[in-house]
Design a protein around this motif. Structure first.
Motif, PDB file in Angstrom:
ATOM      1  N   PRO A  28     -49.118  23.886  -6.414  1.00 42.54           N
ATOM      2  CA  PRO A  28     -50.157  24.517  -7.241  1.00 42.54           C
ATOM      3  C   PRO A  28     -51.504  23.792  -7.187  1.00 42.54           C
ATOM      4  N   VAL A  29     -51.513  22.468  -7.182  1.00 44.51           N
ATOM      5  CA  VAL A  29     -52.768  21.728  -7.079  1.00 44.51           C
ATOM      6  C   VAL A  29     -53.380  21.926  -5.697  1.00 44.51           C
ATOM      7  N   PHE A  30     -52.540  21.935  -4.664  1.00 45.82           N
ATOM      8  CA  PHE A  30     -53.026  22.195  -3.310  1.00 45.82           C
ATOM      9  C   PHE A  30     -53.719  23.554  -3.243  1.00 45.82           C
ATOM     10  N   TRP A  31     -53.074  24.589  -3.810  1.00 41.59           N
ATOM     11  CA  TRP A  31     -53.666  25.925  -3.766  1.00 41.59           C
ATOM     12  C   TRP A  31     -54.940  26.000  -4.590  1.00 41.59           C
ATOM     13  N   LEU A  32     -55.008  25.268  -5.690  1.00 42.60           N
ATOM     14  CA  LEU A  32     -56.237  25.218  -6.470  1.00 42.60           C
ATOM     15  C   LEU A  32     -57.392  24.674  -5.625  1.00 42.60           C
ATOM     16  N   GLY A  39     -63.582  29.489  -1.691  1.00 40.63           N
ATOM     17  CA  GLY A  39     -64.529  30.284  -2.477  1.00 40.63           C
ATOM     18  C   GLY A  39     -65.937  29.721  -2.411  1.00 40.63           C
ATOM     19  N   THR A  40     -66.048  28.394  -2.478  1.00 42.25           N
ATOM     20  CA  THR A  40     -67.363  27.759  -2.382  1.00 42.25           C
ATOM     21  C   THR A  40     -67.978  27.975  -1.007  1.00 42.25           C
ATOM     22  N   TYR A  41     -67.160  27.836   0.038  1.00 42.75           N
ATOM     23  CA  TYR A  41     -67.639  28.048   1.402  1.00 42.75           C
ATOM     24  C   TYR A  41     -68.120  29.497   1.596  1.00 42.75           C
ATOM     25  N   ILE A  67     -56.177  31.628  -8.606  1.00 44.36           N
ATOM     26  CA  ILE A  67     -55.966  30.394  -9.366  1.00 44.36           C
ATOM     27  C   ILE A  67     -54.941  30.623 -10.482  1.00 44.36           C
ATOM     28  N   ILE A  68     -55.037  31.750 -11.163  1.00 38.94           N
ATOM     29  CA  ILE A  68     -54.050  32.054 -12.214  1.00 38.94           C
ATOM     30  C   ILE A  68     -52.664  32.167 -11.608  1.00 38.94           C
ATOM     31  N   TRP A  69     -52.540  32.927 -10.523  1.00 43.49           N
ATOM     32  CA  TRP A  69     -51.235  33.198  -9.916  1.00 43.49           C
ATOM     33  C   TRP A  69     -50.633  31.966  -9.234  1.00 43.49           C
ATOM     34  N   LEU A  70     -51.455  31.224  -8.500  1.00 41.62           N
ATOM     35  CA  LEU A  70     -50.930  30.120  -7.699  1.00 41.62           C
ATOM     36  C   LEU A  70     -50.962  28.756  -8.404  1.00 41.62           C
ATOM     37  N   THR A  71     -51.751  28.626  -9.483  1.00 41.51           N
ATOM     38  CA  THR A  71     -51.870  27.333 -10.147  1.00 41.51           C
ATOM     39  C   THR A  71     -51.450  27.385 -11.617  1.00 41.51           C
ATOM     40  N   LEU A  72     -52.043  28.251 -12.395  1.00 37.42           N
ATOM     41  CA  LEU A  72     -51.784  28.247 -13.829  1.00 37.42           C
ATOM     42  C   LEU A  72     -50.381  28.734 -14.192  1.00 37.42           C
ATOM     43  N   VAL A  73     -49.874  29.735 -13.488  1.00 35.41           N
ATOM     44  CA  VAL A  73     -48.514  30.218 -13.771  1.00 35.41           C
ATOM     45  C   VAL A  73     -47.467  29.132 -13.465  1.00 35.41           C
TER      46      VAL A  73
END
Length: 175
Positions: A28-32, A39-41, A67-73
């Protein structure tokens, strides 16, 4: 953090309470980091275009969903998963919206063992396997931090439990 006292019976106390090992949070941290960097790029690429505002909104929405799906969940799933050993039972609770739980009375536990891969040994976690007198198999408890300590505490709690059938008290109260 102590386990909620309202879930314990009278006279029962928590011996150990754990969440799964932090290794569950690596991806999850990796995906964040990937989503934020990408997104920034992409936001930088469309910065000089006339339609940049619409693209930034789309990037923000897609990035937020990812971010919700891959990190927060997964973070919420990790935070709401509990493994606890009390003076009377082994408790396992998991789930955010759909809660599931498993309680194993210490008097029903036959054997306790653990397994650790090389990576688990490096990270300090492992799998705890409990066999009980039940007809239903108990799933292994994966990613338990300090699994050897938990194994020892559980074994000690089973054998030191004065109320079980293996340690009947005499009439004068001694084991």
């Amino acid at each position: 953090m102590a386990y909620p006292d309202d879930l314990l019976s009278s006279g029962e106390h928590v011996v150990i309470h754990k969440h799964p090992h932090w290794k569950m949070l690596i991806f999850p941290v990796f995906w964040l980091l990937v989503v934020v960097a990408l997104g920034t790029y992409l936001a930088g690429l469309v910065g000089d275009q006339s339609w940049a505002t619409a693209a930034w909104i789309v990037l923000a929405v897609v990035g937020s969903v990812l971010i919700i799906w891959l990190t927060l969940v997964p973070l919420a799933r990790w935070r709401t998963t509990h493994f606890a050993i009390t003076s009377d039972r082994v408790m396992y609770r998991e789930g955010v919206f759909k809660r599931t739980g498993l309680d194993i009375p210490l008097s029903r536990v036959n054997t306790v063992r653990f397994e650790r891969s090389l990576m688990d040994r490096v990270l300090g976690c492992g799998t705890l396997i409990i066999d009980s007198a039940s007809d239903e198999p108990i799933p292994p408890f994966d990613d338990i931090p300090s699994v050897e300590k938990v194994h020892s505490l559980l074994y000690r709690e089973i054998n030191d439990n004065p109320g079980d059938d293996f340690h009947p008290r005499t009439s004068d109260g001694r084991a």
